[in-house]
Design a protein around this motif. Structure first.
Motif, PDB file in Angstrom:
ATOM      1  N   SER A   1       0.873  -1.442   0.257  1.00 48.05           N
ATOM      2  CA  SER A   1      -0.363  -0.265  -0.122  1.00 48.05           C
ATOM      3  C   SER A   1       0.909   1.470   0.124  1.00 48.05           C
ATOM      4  O   SER A   1       1.994   1.507   0.884  1.00 48.05           O
ATOM      5  CB  SER A   1      -0.974   0.127   1.128  1.00 48.05           C
ATOM      6  OG  SER A   1      -1.801   1.266   1.418  1.00 48.05           O
ATOM      7  N   GLY A   2       0.643   1.950  -0.929  1.00 47.38           N
ATOM      8  CA  GLY A   2       0.882   3.470  -0.940  1.00 47.38           C
ATOM      9  C   GLY A   2       0.708   4.312  -0.780  1.00 47.38           C
ATOM     10  O   GLY A   2       0.542   6.102  -0.301  1.00 47.38           O
ATOM     11  N   GLU A   3      -0.608   4.037   0.363  1.00 55.76           N
ATOM     12  CA  GLU A   3      -1.607   5.219   0.865  1.00 55.76           C
ATOM     13  C   GLU A   3      -0.940   6.168   1.924  1.00 55.76           C
ATOM     14  O   GLU A   3       0.143   5.913   2.573  1.00 55.76           O
ATOM     15  CB  GLU A   3      -3.020   4.761   1.618  1.00 55.76           C
ATOM     16  CG  GLU A   3      -3.795   5.374   1.928  1.00 55.76           C
ATOM     17  CD  GLU A   3      -5.351   5.234   2.730  1.00 55.76           C
ATOM     18  OE1 GLU A   3      -5.996   5.705   2.917  1.00 55.76           O
ATOM     19  OE2 GLU A   3      -4.823   4.173   2.873  1.00 55.76           O
ATOM     20  N   GLY A   4      -0.876   7.384   1.194  1.00 56.93           N
ATOM     21  CA  GLY A   4      -0.251   8.776   2.537  1.00 56.93           C
ATOM     22  C   GLY A   4       1.308   9.150   2.421  1.00 56.93           C
ATOM     23  O   GLY A   4       1.294  10.168   2.162  1.00 56.93           O
ATOM     24  N   ASN A   5       2.149   7.723   1.352  1.00 59.49           N
ATOM     25  CA  ASN A   5       3.233   7.639   0.917  1.00 59.49           C
ATOM     26  C   ASN A   5       3.686   7.681  -0.359  1.00 59.49           C
ATOM     27  O   ASN A   5       4.155   6.605   0.042  1.00 59.49           O
ATOM     28  CB  ASN A   5       3.525   7.531   2.067  1.00 59.49           C
ATOM     29  CG  ASN A   5       5.585   8.374   2.045  1.00 59.49           C
ATOM     30  OD1 ASN A   5       5.660   8.765   0.803  1.00 59.49           O
ATOM     31  ND2 ASN A   5       6.804   7.327   2.584  1.00 59.49           N
ATOM     32  N   PRO A   6       3.211   7.325  -1.287  1.00 53.81           N
ATOM     33  CA  PRO A   6       3.731   6.499  -2.807  1.00 53.81           C
ATOM     34  C   PRO A   6       5.271   5.969  -2.920  1.00 53.81           C
ATOM     35  O   PRO A   6       5.747   7.716  -2.448  1.00 53.81           O
ATOM     36  CB  PRO A   6       2.643   7.244  -3.388  1.00 53.81           C
ATOM     37  CG  PRO A   6       2.369   8.938  -3.596  1.00 53.81           C
ATOM     38  CD  PRO A   6       2.220   8.334  -1.882  1.00 53.81           C
ATOM     39  N   LEU A   7       5.340   5.854  -3.600  1.00 53.13           N
ATOM     40  CA  LEU A   7       6.811   5.708  -4.123  1.00 53.13           C
ATOM     41  C   LEU A   7       6.564   6.759  -4.691  1.00 53.13           C
ATOM     42  O   LEU A   7       7.943   7.487  -4.813  1.00 53.13           O
ATOM     43  CB  LEU A   7       7.484   4.704  -4.793  1.00 53.13           C
ATOM     44  CG  LEU A   7       7.103   3.441  -4.229  1.00 53.13           C
ATOM     45  CD1 LEU A   7       7.386   2.301  -5.664  1.00 53.13           C
ATOM     46  CD2 LEU A   7       8.351   2.868  -3.731  1.00 53.13           C
TER      47      LEU A   7
END
Length: 302
Positions: free
Chosen positions: A239-245
């Motif tokens: 999961s990248g919710e809040g801080n994606p790559l």
């Protein structure tokens, strides 16, 4: 001779091979707990104060292992332990007894030693000590073990004299070493990041003491992330919710730019940024940083 048939004095005693800082701490903890302790070191002269506290010095490694049902060995690596344990006289003296190897090395070496022990009629537990020397003999000590559970349970009463927590991880001889190298990976990668941060801060006129309280704040963020990210990796959700790559990559590039602007080596962060960019280029930009675990596993062909 099976341990159950050995004299009671042997079954309630221990031999410690290796009297470096950790070996001395182990022997000292056994002595403090009232366990009859025999000690031996490849280089004579380190046993003096332990003998004053009640340890029995052995003239040779074979004499030392013959004194106890359980031998705990703690040397720098398995090259060193092999040089001691696989000498014919020592191997013969160990038959029917048990070795708990608390030296540090890699899982494959642990499994090889386990096979060697089985071939020679020697009980074998492979262990890892996950805390520093001052914790030995205190509740803060952490010990991990792999190997036959009945053997572990048989010798647990003596091992418990070291205090701290003792965890049996399963029958796989290499399991403790696998935990050890993974946890050391966390430690040394983290320490590399910290000293790099101190160098970057110093270049900007910030002392290490000034940065330290804020660095501790960063450290406090990590334990919940360890738990959350473990679920991401095991469940392959990433999961990248809040801080994606894509966002993370931008901050990594800031670190590289600032460091290299001061002539500071940024190769570690460059490598991390390169992995992250590869994930983004493959369409994973909306995922979290845990996606990088897939790229690190070269066997998966990512």
């Amino acid at each position: 001779m099976p341990s159950s048939l050995q004299p009671a004095a042997e079954r309630h005693s221990v031999t410690v091979l290796g009297l470096g800082p950790m070996g001395r701490a182990l022997a000292g903890a056994f002595l403090a707990a009232g366990v009859r302790t025999t000690v031996w070191n490849r280089t004579p002269g380190r046993e003096g104060d332990l003998v004053e506290r009640g340890a029995a010095p052995a003239a040779s490694a074979e004499e030392a292992v013959a004194a106890s049902a359980l031998t705990v060995i703690c040397l720098v690596n398995y090259d060193a332990t092999d040089a001691v344990l696989r000498r014919p006289a020592v191997t013969d003296a160990l038959r029917g007894r048990t070795v708990a190897n608390l030296s540090a090395d890699v899982p494959d070496r642990a499994r090889d030693t386990g096979r060697w022990a089985a071939e020679h009629g020697i009980g074998y537990l492979d262990g890892a000590i996950m805390t520093p020397t001052p914790t030995i003999g205190t509740p803060e000590g952490v010990f991990l073990y792999g190997g036959p559970e009945p053997l572990y349970l048989e010798h647990r009463p003596v091992l418990d004299a070291l205090s701290g927590s003792h965890t049996h991880l399963g029958e796989d001889i290499g399991r403790a070493a696998a935990y050890d190298v993974a946890l050391l990976d966390i430690f040394w990668t983290s320490m590399s990041g910290y000293v790099h941060a101190l160098a970057l801060a110093r270049a900007e006129g910030i002392t290490a003491r000034e940065l330290a309280p804020f660095a501790q704040g960063i450290g406090a963020i990590l334990p919940p992330l360890f738990e959350e990210w473990a679920g991401d990796v095991d469940d392959r959700t990433y999961s990248g919710e809040g801080n994606p790559l894509t966002s993370g990559l931008s901050t990594m590039e800031h670190v590289v730019h600032a460091a290299e602007g001061h002539g500071i080596d940024a190769s570690v962060m460059r490598a991390t940024a390169a992995l992250t960019r590869r994930a983004v280029d493959r369409g994973y930009g909306a995922d979290g940083f845990t996606r990088v675990t897939e790229l690190l596993d070269l066997r998966r062909g990512e």
